[in-house]
Write an enzyme that holds these catalytic residues in place. Structure first.
Site, PDB file in Angstrom:
ATOM      1  CB  VAL A 100      23.675 -31.652 -30.297  1.00  0.00           C
ATOM      2  CG1 VAL A 100      24.777 -32.326 -31.106  1.00  0.00           C
ATOM      3  CG2 VAL A 100      22.664 -32.700 -29.808  1.00  0.00           C
ATOM      4  CG  HIS A 116      29.524 -34.758 -32.062  1.00  0.00           C
ATOM      5  ND1 HIS A 116      29.466 -35.740 -31.094  1.00  0.00           N
ATOM      6  CD2 HIS A 116      30.701 -34.962 -32.712  1.00  0.00           C
ATOM      7  CE1 HIS A 116      30.562 -36.497 -31.164  1.00  0.00           C
ATOM      8  NE2 HIS A 116      31.321 -36.033 -32.131  1.00  0.00           N
ATOM      9  N   GLY A 186      32.175 -36.888 -18.278  1.00  0.00           N
ATOM     10  CA  GLY A 186      30.895 -37.404 -18.751  1.00  0.00           C
ATOM     11  C   GLY A 186      30.889 -37.908 -20.177  1.00  0.00           C
ATOM     12  CB  THR A 187      32.810 -38.231 -22.983  1.00  0.00           C
ATOM     13  OG1 THR A 187      32.870 -38.971 -24.224  1.00  0.00           O
ATOM     14  CG2 THR A 187      34.212 -37.871 -22.536  1.00  0.00           C
ATOM     15  CG  ASN A 212      32.549 -41.332 -17.084  1.00  0.00           C
ATOM     16  OD1 ASN A 212      31.549 -41.980 -16.820  1.00  0.00           O
ATOM     17  ND2 ASN A 212      32.788 -40.882 -18.298  1.00  0.00           N
ATOM     18  CB  ALA A 230      29.375 -34.311 -14.025  1.00  0.00           C
TER      19      ALA A 230
HETATM   20  P1  OAD Z   1      27.913 -41.770 -23.864  1.00  0.00           P
HETATM   21  O1  OAD Z   1      26.493 -42.074 -23.580  1.00  0.00           O
HETATM   22  O2  OAD Z   1      28.653 -42.681 -24.769  1.00  0.00           O
HETATM   23  O3  OAD Z   1      28.719 -41.719 -22.495  1.00  0.00           O
HETATM   24  C1  OAD Z   1      28.253 -41.011 -21.385  1.00  0.00           C
HETATM   25  C2  OAD Z   1      29.225 -41.224 -20.262  1.00  0.00           C
HETATM   26  O4  OAD Z   1      28.852 -40.393 -19.187  1.00  0.00           O
HETATM   27  C3  OAD Z   1      29.262 -42.657 -19.728  1.00  0.00           C
HETATM   28  O5  OAD Z   1      30.613 -43.088 -19.616  1.00  0.00           O
HETATM   29  C4  OAD Z   1      28.595 -42.549 -18.355  1.00  0.00           C
HETATM   30  O6  OAD Z   1      29.139 -43.436 -17.396  1.00  0.00           O
HETATM   31  C5  OAD Z   1      28.894 -41.125 -17.968  1.00  0.00           C
HETATM   32  N1  OAD Z   1      27.905 -40.510 -17.077  1.00  0.00           N
HETATM   33  C6  OAD Z   1      26.559 -40.687 -17.039  1.00  0.00           C
HETATM   34  N2  OAD Z   1      25.998 -39.909 -16.106  1.00  0.00           N
HETATM   35  C7  OAD Z   1      27.010 -39.203 -15.530  1.00  0.00           C
HETATM   36  C8  OAD Z   1      27.070 -38.236 -14.488  1.00  0.00           C
HETATM   37  N3  OAD Z   1      25.965 -37.802 -13.853  1.00  0.00           N
HETATM   38  N4  OAD Z   1      28.282 -37.734 -14.171  1.00  0.00           N
HETATM   39  C9  OAD Z   1      29.402 -38.162 -14.795  1.00  0.00           C
HETATM   40  N5  OAD Z   1      29.408 -39.073 -15.788  1.00  0.00           N
HETATM   41  C10 OAD Z   1      28.224 -39.587 -16.149  1.00  0.00           C
HETATM   42  O7  OAD Z   1      27.974 -40.262 -24.385  1.00  0.00           O
HETATM   43  P2  OAD Z   1      29.166 -39.518 -25.142  1.00  0.00           P
HETATM   44  O8  OAD Z   1      30.483 -40.000 -24.670  1.00  0.00           O
HETATM   45  O9  OAD Z   1      28.878 -38.082 -25.078  1.00  0.00           O
HETATM   46  O10 OAD Z   1      27.517 -38.601 -31.166  1.00  0.00           O
HETATM   47  O11 OAD Z   1      28.938 -40.030 -26.619  1.00  0.00           O
HETATM   48  C11 OAD Z   1      29.733 -39.517 -27.632  1.00  0.00           C
HETATM   49  C12 OAD Z   1      28.946 -39.406 -28.905  1.00  0.00           C
HETATM   50  O12 OAD Z   1      28.317 -40.665 -29.200  1.00  0.00           O
HETATM   51  C13 OAD Z   1      27.764 -38.447 -28.818  1.00  0.00           C
HETATM   52  O13 OAD Z   1      28.127 -37.107 -29.027  1.00  0.00           O
HETATM   53  C14 OAD Z   1      26.885 -38.941 -29.921  1.00  0.00           C
HETATM   54  C15 OAD Z   1      26.960 -40.416 -29.664  1.00  0.00           C
HETATM   55  O14 OAD Z   1      26.733 -41.230 -30.758  1.00  0.00           O
HETATM   56  C16 OAD Z   1      26.797 -38.327 -32.243  1.00  0.00           C
HETATM   57  O15 OAD Z   1      25.575 -38.360 -32.240  1.00  0.00           O
HETATM   58  C17 OAD Z   1      27.626 -37.984 -33.441  1.00  0.00           C
END
Ligand code: OAD
Length: 241
Positions: A100, A116, A186-187, A212, A230
């Site tokens: 966001v 989102h 990065g998710t 990731n 990333a």
């Molecule tokens: P997460 O915090 O669940 O996941 C982030 C991912 O990025 C993890 O798997 C990390 O290992 C990885 N990561 C961290 N730093 C990184 C880097 N420098 N390069 C590559 N990867 C890296 O976040 P999201 O998957 O975005 O929703 O979470 C999904 C949703 O859950 C969000 O949009 C939010 C949250 O609740 C809402 O608020 C509706």
């Protein structure tokens, strides 16, 4: 692994990208589920549900204002920039972000959909009007802010238990179904409906690349899983296209 991803991208004419909080981590924006992630330090139930907002809108706004302050001071990083370069190279391109934070747009991405919502928009609970909100720091922010119609404004983001915007979701699925390549970056891949996209892309015959720091549920279905930052991997891919 990087070379394999480069070979796939070189042959691709259409690219669908899905990003999550990890892509903005190197800009200094906290993720949700990493060791120091937001959901490790704050309660989603108290801050990111419609019930939480009904109970204590001022508390929810306080948390969103704090996050706005962090994001406002952050800059797009080399990962966001590399995706702009990728978009410029592809015949067709769509970026679907769960973030966001607006950093993809600030970096220059054009074909982007926000699944989102946006932390820099507010929506009236009464008349449903939406407003740009918090892009500039507001002195003495009134909490909760109100709409000219008198209704209470809420952050225009998707909270737990809420529907995601269906027009955006269907547009993303339509593009994903025809994309040569899907890049997931990065998710953690645990939040629905975005979590369905790797399987959906596989069913539709796309080649899938994941970047990731750690394995995710998607790692089992992707063609290439690259472990790394990333901000390092994406520029390395783009430089070699
Ligand atoms: P997460 O915090 O669940 O996941 C982030 C991912 O990025 C993890 O798997 C990390 O290992 C990885 N990561 C961290 N730093 C990184 C880097 N420098 N390069 C590559 N990867 C890296 O976040 P999201 O998957 O975005 O929703 O979470 C999904 C949703 O859950 C969000 O949009 C939010 C949250 O609740 C809402 O608020 C509706």
């Amino acid at each position: 692994m990087i070379q394999k991803a480069i070979d796939i991208l070189k042959k691709s004419r259409s690219l669908f990208v899905l990003t999550g909080a990890g892509i903005s981590a190197e800009s200094g924006i906290p993720t949700f589920r990493d060791a120091d992630g937001l959901w490790k330090n704050y309660s989603a139930t108290d801050l990111a549900t419609p019930d939480a907002f009904r109970k204590d809108p001022a508390l929810v706004w306080e948390w969103y204002h704090w996050r706005q302050d962090i994001i406002r001071c952050a800059q797009p990083n080399t990962a966001h920039q590399a995706l702009v370069a990728m978009e410029n190279r592809m015949e067709s391109f769509l970026l679907l972000t769960q973030n966001v934070d607006n950093l993809h747009q600030r970096a220059g991405s054009r074909n982007i959909l926000e699944l989102h919502g946006s932390i820099f928009r507010a929506r009236c609970l009464n008349c449903r009007a939406t407003y740009a909100y918090g892009i500039e720091k507001m002195p003495d922010t009134v909490s909760p802010p109100t709409c000219p119609c008198g209704g209470i404004l809420r952050p225009d983001v998707v909270w737990f238990g809420e529907m995601i915007p269906q027009d955006i979701w269907h547009a993303a699925l339509a593009f994903c179904a025809t994309a040569d390549t899907v890049l997931i970056c990065g998710t953690s891949g645990v939040v629905w409906p975005a979590a369905a996209l790797p399987g959906y892309a596989q069913e539709h015959g796309s080649t899938i690349i994941e970047i990731n720091l750690e394995p995710t549920p998607a790692s089992n279905v992707v063609d290439v899983a690259i472990k790394g930052r990333a901000g390092k991997i994406l520029p390395a891919l783009v430089e070699n296209l």
